[in-house]
Design a protein around this motif. Sequence first.
Motif, PDB file in Angstrom:
ATOM      1  N   THR A 192     -13.677  50.381   2.197  1.00 34.15           N
ATOM      2  CA  THR A 192     -14.187  51.054   1.000  1.00 34.15           C
ATOM      3  C   THR A 192     -14.317  52.546   1.271  1.00 34.15           C
ATOM      4  OG1 THR A 192     -16.472  50.767   1.703  1.00 34.15           O
ATOM      5  CG2 THR A 192     -15.522  49.000   0.341  1.00 34.15           C
ATOM      6  N   ASP A 193     -14.648  53.296   0.229  1.00 32.57           N
ATOM      7  CA  ASP A 193     -14.851  54.739   0.372  1.00 32.57           C
ATOM      8  C   ASP A 193     -15.922  55.059   1.411  1.00 32.57           C
ATOM      9  OD1 ASP A 193     -12.949  55.434  -1.501  1.00 32.57           O
ATOM     10  OD2 ASP A 193     -14.384  55.686  -3.130  1.00 32.57           O
ATOM     11  N   ASP A 194     -17.019  54.312   1.398  1.00 30.37           N
ATOM     12  CA  ASP A 194     -18.107  54.582   2.348  1.00 30.37           C
ATOM     13  C   ASP A 194     -17.619  54.472   3.788  1.00 30.37           C
ATOM     14  OD1 ASP A 194     -19.911  55.008   0.290  1.00 30.37           O
ATOM     15  OD2 ASP A 194     -20.709  52.961   0.357  1.00 30.37           O
ATOM     16  N   VAL A 195     -16.861  53.429   4.068  1.00 30.97           N
ATOM     17  CA  VAL A 195     -16.348  53.228   5.425  1.00 30.97           C
ATOM     18  C   VAL A 195     -15.341  54.318   5.779  1.00 30.97           C
ATOM     19  CG1 VAL A 195     -15.055  51.662   6.929  1.00 30.97           C
ATOM     20  CG2 VAL A 195     -16.754  50.744   5.340  1.00 30.97           C
ATOM     21  N   ILE A 196     -14.442  54.614   4.859  1.00 30.65           N
ATOM     22  CA  ILE A 196     -13.414  55.628   5.119  1.00 30.65           C
ATOM     23  C   ILE A 196     -14.042  57.005   5.308  1.00 30.65           C
ATOM     24  CG2 ILE A 196     -11.528  56.887   4.010  1.00 30.65           C
ATOM     25  CD1 ILE A 196     -10.687  54.301   5.394  1.00 30.65           C
ATOM     26  N   CYS A 197     -15.033  57.333   4.512  1.00 27.61           N
ATOM     27  CA  CYS A 197     -15.707  58.629   4.690  1.00 27.61           C
ATOM     28  C   CYS A 197     -16.376  58.695   6.058  1.00 27.61           C
ATOM     29  CB  CYS A 197     -16.702  58.872   3.566  1.00 27.61           C
ATOM     30  SG  CYS A 197     -15.889  59.246   1.995  1.00 27.61           S
ATOM     31  N   SER A 198     -16.928  57.571   6.526  1.00 29.09           N
ATOM     32  CA  SER A 198     -17.525  57.528   7.864  1.00 29.09           C
ATOM     33  C   SER A 198     -16.468  57.686   8.949  1.00 29.09           C
ATOM     34  CB  SER A 198     -18.253  56.200   8.076  1.00 29.09           C
ATOM     35  OG  SER A 198     -19.337  56.077   7.203  1.00 29.09           O
ATOM     36  N   LEU A 199     -15.285  57.096   8.716  1.00 27.54           N
ATOM     37  CA  LEU A 199     -14.209  57.150   9.705  1.00 27.54           C
ATOM     38  C   LEU A 199     -13.396  58.437   9.656  1.00 27.54           C
ATOM     39  CD1 LEU A 199     -12.766  53.537   9.497  1.00 27.54           C
ATOM     40  CD2 LEU A 199     -14.186  54.504  11.306  1.00 27.54           C
ATOM     41  N   SER A 200     -13.575  59.239   8.620  1.00 25.47           N
ATOM     42  CA  SER A 200     -12.724  60.425   8.463  1.00 25.47           C
ATOM     43  C   SER A 200     -12.861  61.402   9.630  1.00 25.47           C
ATOM     44  CB  SER A 200     -12.975  61.116   7.126  1.00 25.47           C
ATOM     45  OG  SER A 200     -14.267  61.660   7.080  1.00 25.47           O
ATOM     46  N   SER A 201     -14.035  61.485  10.239  1.00 26.52           N
ATOM     47  CA  SER A 201     -14.178  62.370  11.407  1.00 26.52           C
ATOM     48  C   SER A 201     -13.400  61.816  12.602  1.00 26.52           C
ATOM     49  CB  SER A 201     -15.651  62.580  11.762  1.00 26.52           C
ATOM     50  OG  SER A 201     -16.267  61.355  12.076  1.00 26.52           O
TER      51      SER A 201
END
Length: 128
Positions: free
Chosen positions: A46-55
């Motif tokens: 989901t977006d939440d997971v991807i935003c966390s993984l973006s770094s």
Amino acid sequence: LKRPLRITELDLEGWKTDGHDPCLLGSLLLRCPSLTRLSLARTGLTDDVICSLSSCIKYLQESSGGQFVKLDLHGNKLSHEGCEALAQNFFPDASVQQKVLASQGTAQSKPYFLDLSQNMLIGDAGAA
């Protein structure tokens, strides 16, 4: 301190995370600084997971000197917000690309592939 893994390609397509533990996935990615291709297709991200993984994605791009060229996230649950966070961190800065080109003795830029198709919240138009 754990040693880095010498993995250049990682295919986790279909691995069901259920979105519960992005830290586990992030820890794995951070141990793979030589990664050039990654598939997280159909994992339910989901977006939440991807935003966390973006770094982590940015770290992979920087640690590889712009050699991280393929990221496959088709068939997940991403919207434009998650896609934007990914794009900002996946595509290397122009300065990184110039260093890679200079070290390779070439003036042609490397193609980068980010597959965001089949994410129902953004549709397929322009996503691949």
